[in-house]
Scaffold this active site. Structure first.
Site, PDB file in Angstrom:
ATOM      1  N   ASP A   7       0.873  -1.173   0.000  1.00  0.00           N
ATOM      2  CA  ASP A   7       0.000   0.000   0.000  1.00  0.00           C
ATOM      3  C   ASP A   7       0.918   1.233   0.000  1.00  0.00           C
ATOM      4  O   ASP A   7       2.140   1.106  -0.201  1.00  0.00           O
ATOM      5  CB  ASP A   7      -0.993  -0.030   1.184  1.00  0.00           C
ATOM      6  N   HIS A   8       0.331   2.405   0.249  1.00  0.00           N
ATOM      7  CA  HIS A   8       1.136   3.633   0.249  1.00  0.00           C
ATOM      8  C   HIS A   8       2.202   3.614   1.347  1.00  0.00           C
ATOM      9  O   HIS A   8       3.298   4.128   1.152  1.00  0.00           O
ATOM     10  CB  HIS A   8       0.227   4.860   0.410  1.00  0.00           C
ATOM     11  N   GLY A  65       2.477  -0.153   6.125  1.00  0.00           N
ATOM     12  CA  GLY A  65       3.167   0.692   7.098  1.00  0.00           C
ATOM     13  C   GLY A  65       3.905  -0.125   8.149  1.00  0.00           C
ATOM     14  O   GLY A  65       5.098   0.048   8.377  1.00  0.00           O
ATOM     15  N   GLY A  67       3.352  -3.696   8.272  1.00  0.00           N
ATOM     16  CA  GLY A  67       3.370  -5.096   7.817  1.00  0.00           C
ATOM     17  C   GLY A  67       2.249  -5.916   8.432  1.00  0.00           C
ATOM     18  O   GLY A  67       1.975  -7.033   7.990  1.00  0.00           O
ATOM     19  N   ILE A  68       1.588  -5.358   9.441  1.00  0.00           N
ATOM     20  CA  ILE A  68       0.567  -6.143  10.160  1.00  0.00           C
ATOM     21  C   ILE A  68      -0.647  -6.415   9.269  1.00  0.00           C
ATOM     22  O   ILE A  68      -1.109  -7.554   9.144  1.00  0.00           O
ATOM     23  CB  ILE A  68       0.140  -5.420  11.458  1.00  0.00           C
ATOM     24  N   GLY A  69      -1.170  -5.376   8.637  1.00  0.00           N
ATOM     25  CA  GLY A  69      -2.356  -5.559   7.803  1.00  0.00           C
ATOM     26  C   GLY A  69      -2.108  -6.554   6.683  1.00  0.00           C
ATOM     27  O   GLY A  69      -2.923  -7.449   6.433  1.00  0.00           O
ATOM     28  N   MET A  70      -0.975  -6.409   6.024  1.00  0.00           N
ATOM     29  CA  MET A  70      -0.648  -7.314   4.912  1.00  0.00           C
ATOM     30  C   MET A  70      -0.526  -8.759   5.384  1.00  0.00           C
ATOM     31  O   MET A  70      -0.946  -9.683   4.686  1.00  0.00           O
ATOM     32  CB  MET A  70       0.651  -6.886   4.237  1.00  0.00           C
ATOM     33  N   HIS A  97      12.617 -22.499   9.272  1.00  0.00           N
ATOM     34  CA  HIS A  97      11.648 -23.268  10.063  1.00  0.00           C
ATOM     35  C   HIS A  97      10.234 -23.236   9.500  1.00  0.00           C
ATOM     36  O   HIS A  97       9.501 -24.213   9.640  1.00  0.00           O
ATOM     37  CB  HIS A  97      11.611 -22.746  11.499  1.00  0.00           C
ATOM     38  N   ARG A 131      11.436 -32.161  11.089  1.00  0.00           N
ATOM     39  CA  ARG A 131      10.329 -31.908  12.031  1.00  0.00           C
ATOM     40  C   ARG A 131       9.530 -30.672  11.637  1.00  0.00           C
ATOM     41  O   ARG A 131       8.319 -30.587  11.913  1.00  0.00           O
ATOM     42  CB  ARG A 131      10.853 -31.785  13.461  1.00  0.00           C
TER      43      ARG A 131
HETATM   44  C1  RB5 Z   1      -1.980   2.777   6.430  1.00  0.00           C
HETATM   45  O1  RB5 Z   1      -2.049   3.995   7.074  1.00  0.00           O
HETATM   46  C2  RB5 Z   1      -1.592   1.689   7.418  1.00  0.00           C
HETATM   47  O2  RB5 Z   1      -2.643   1.403   8.269  1.00  0.00           O
HETATM   48  C3  RB5 Z   1      -1.158   0.445   6.677  1.00  0.00           C
HETATM   49  O3  RB5 Z   1      -0.071   0.754   5.853  1.00  0.00           O
HETATM   50  C4  RB5 Z   1      -0.699  -0.721   7.527  1.00  0.00           C
HETATM   51  O4  RB5 Z   1       0.291  -0.342   8.440  1.00  0.00           O
HETATM   52  C5  RB5 Z   1      -1.741  -1.550   8.128  1.00  0.00           C
HETATM   53  O5  RB5 Z   1      -1.491  -2.545   8.823  1.00  0.00           O
END
Ligand code: RB5
Length: 148
Positions: A7-8, A65, A67-70, A97, A131
């Site tokens: 994303d951006h 931003g 990496g969590i959302g992705m 692993h 394993r």
């Molecule tokens: C965008 O502002 C942000 O929320 C996105 O890049 C990301 O960090 C979501 O997990």
């Protein structure tokens, strides 16, 4: 072929990762985004995760931003093992692993050099199998049960 997307918040880092992959002569498919304008990470996570889940792409790299959302999006897709990593050790272990087939990076967390080190660690490490394969098999059984 490695499919990349962001994303951006991950756009600049994706461009840096593309440069590294091109330097190494690895074919890349860039599924966007193409600039720093605000977009929704699920739209681009989906594109890369679909390619990896279907086998069209051997691997993927995603950045937003943090990496969590992705990582949340990508791990919805059967057969995808997306690893959000914060340092080169995690990147190495993600392959050794977990045999992660998507590497996820935080564009607002890492600088270009850190990201390059992490991508290199992931690419240059082999899956240990043994394993660890047994553990991945258990995940595959879970997917079959959950998505049938
Ligand atoms: C965008 O502002 C942000 O929320 C996105 O890049 C990301 O960090 C979501 O997990």
């Amino acid at each position: 072929m490695i499919a990349v997307g962001s994303d951006h918040g991950g756009y600049e880092l994706k461009e840096a990762v593309k440069r590294l992959l091109m330097e190494r002569g690895i074919p890349v498919e860039d599924l966007g985004t193409d600039n720093g304008n605000s977009v929704d990470y699920p739209d681009f996570g989906e594109k890369v995760a679909r390619k990896v889940s279907s086998g069209e792409a051997e691997k993927g790299i995603l950045a937003c931003g943090t990496g969590i959302g992705m990582s949340i999006v990508a791990n919805k897709f059967p057969g995808v093992r997306a690893a959000l990593v914060a340092d080169p050790y995690m990147a190495k272990m993600a392959k050794e692993h977990n045999n992660a087939n998507i590497l996820v990076l935080g564009g607002r967390v890492l600088d270009e050099n850190e990201a390059r080190e992490m991508v290199a660690a992931w690419l240059d490490t082999a899956f240990e199998g043994g394993r660890h394969q047994g553990r991945l098999d258990k995940i595959a059984v879970l997917e079959m049960e959950l998505y049938k």
